[in-house]
Design a protein around this motif. Structure first.
Motif, short mmCIF file in Angstrom:
data_model
loop_
_atom_site.label_atom_id
_atom_site.label_comp_id
_atom_site.label_asym_id
_atom_site.label_seq_id
_atom_site.Cartn_x
_atom_site.Cartn_y
_atom_site.Cartn_z
N PRO A 1 0.81 -1.23 0.00
CA PRO A 1 0.00 0.00 0.00
C PRO A 1 0.85 1.28 0.00
CG PRO A 1 -0.94 -1.60 1.50
CD PRO A 1 0.37 -2.19 1.02
N ALA A 2 1.96 1.27 0.69
CA ALA A 2 2.80 2.48 0.73
C ALA A 2 3.56 2.72 -0.57
CB ALA A 2 3.80 2.37 1.88
N MET A 3 3.59 1.72 -1.43
CA MET A 3 4.31 1.86 -2.71
C MET A 3 3.25 1.96 -3.83
SD MET A 3 7.74 1.59 -1.94
CE MET A 3 8.57 0.86 -3.32
N ASP A 4 3.13 0.93 -4.68
CA ASP A 4 2.18 1.04 -5.80
C ASP A 4 0.77 0.59 -5.43
OD1 ASP A 4 4.32 1.94 -7.19
OD2 ASP A 4 4.53 0.23 -8.53
N ASP A 5 0.60 0.03 -4.26
CA ASP A 5 -0.72 -0.34 -3.75
C ASP A 5 -1.50 -1.21 -4.75
OD1 ASP A 5 -2.85 -0.52 -2.04
OD2 ASP A 5 -3.63 1.51 -2.45
#
Ligand code: IPE
Ligand code: IPE
Ligand code: MG
Ligand code: MG
Ligand code: MG
Length: 305
Positions: free
Chosen positions: A85-89
């Protein structure tokens, strides 16, 4: 593995090797999450590049297995973290729920961490294959550099910083070279270092080839995100635009991005022509055409334009 060596047989061989080299039933759900994201899916491009670079120079399958598995572990870790979620989710990867959806976020983070260190555990275990200590040390350095701050992780940081920003083509080239090309180049170099027969000139040519196909591969990934469908990709199509990612297609448009990928691939093939070794590296060439087909066939079949 029985001969002749084909890309399909190498892919199958990689599956078996990964299955045997990954931990099993250890600190569950940790090892299950590691296995879930590494096995039964993926094109195994990086593993195939290890074999394709090493076999023509006389390395044995057994000598190459460790590197093939190590690079696929690093790659799987990069995908698990890329999807968080904190990256490309993303919630879909290789046609299945992503790790943090299938398990939970903490397990996904830890599975990625464990896959990363597992790769180095495999490479550094001297009982695994008959590779000289100096080459083994070089292989560890190559993989560490390509994976970390000066490679994939650095590229992922730049990718995040470039989101919803206007960046230049040179800046984007750096992002893609670090986040994707570095590990693809490392696959080739690990294969080469598993043999004692690769001279400095050949090593440089192979490195050059790896950089070019690595960049082409990420450009093609950008094109596919925009042109292919979710079912074909096994991951959510159109995600880059939704996230405001800086991509070759966003910057140049699909046709020019495709042209750049073609040019890079042609130039990569030229690097191979200059190799001094008298066995033509047919497998590597085959992989270039494989990249063409995964990419360009999908491109022409599924274009949404
Ligand atoms: C996906 O890599 C991530 C990129 C660096 C573009 P692959 O397209 O090789 O993913 P798998 O291993 O086949 O799933
Ligand atoms: C991935 O780039 C690069 C990695 C280091 C994993 P993307 O974010 O474009 O990869 P996909 O499209 O999710 O596979
Ligand atoms: Mg990403
Ligand atoms: Mg992604
Ligand atoms: Mg992508």
């Amino acid at each position: 593995m029985s001969s002749p060596v084909t890309l399909a047989s190498l892919r199958e061989h990689t599956e078996q090797q990964l299955d045997s080299y990954l931990p099993n039933e250890l600190h569950e759900p940790l090892s299950s999450a590691m296995r879930y994201s590494t096995l039964n899916g993926g094109k195994r491009l990086r593993a195939m590049l290890v074999y394709a670079a090493g076999l023509p120079f006389g390395a044995t399958l057994e000598q190459l297995d460790i590197s093939a598995c190590a690079i696929e572990c690093i790659h799987a870790y990069s995908l698990i973290h890329d999807d968080l979620p904190a990256m490309d989710d993303d919630d879909l990867r290789r046609g299945k729920p992503t790790s943090h959806i299938q398990f939970d976020e903490a397990t996904a983070i830890l599975a990625g961490d464990a896959l990363q260190t597992h790769a180095f555990q495999l490479l550094s275990n001297s009982s695994n294959a008959d590779i000289s200590d100096s080459n083994r040390l070089k292989m560890i350095q190559v993989l560490a550099k390509a994976s970390g701050t000066e490679g994939m992780v650095g590229g992922q940081m730049l990718d995040i910083l470039a989101t919803n920003q206007g960046i230049t083509l040179d800046e984007l080239k750096l992002v893609h070279s670090l986040k994707t090309s570095a590990l693809i180049e490392a696959s080739i170099l690990l294969g080469a270092l598993s043999s004692q027969n690769v001279n400095d000139t050949d090593y440089t040519l192979l490195s050059d080839y790896g950089k070019k196909i690595g960049l082409a591969f990420q450009i093609i990934d950008d094109i596919l995100d925009e042109t292919a469908d979710t079912a074909t990709l096994g991951k959510k199509a159109g995600a880059d635009k939704l996230l405001g990612k800086s991509t070759y297609t966003a910057l140049l448009g699909v046709d020019n991005a495709r042209k750049q990928a073609h040019e890079l691939i042609d130039s990569a093939l030229q690097s191979l022509d200059d190799l001094s070794h008298n066995t033509p590296p047919e497998l590597i060439k085959l992989l270039v055409y494989y990249i063409y087909t995964t990419c360009l066939q999908i491109y022409s079949k599924n274009t949404r334009h």
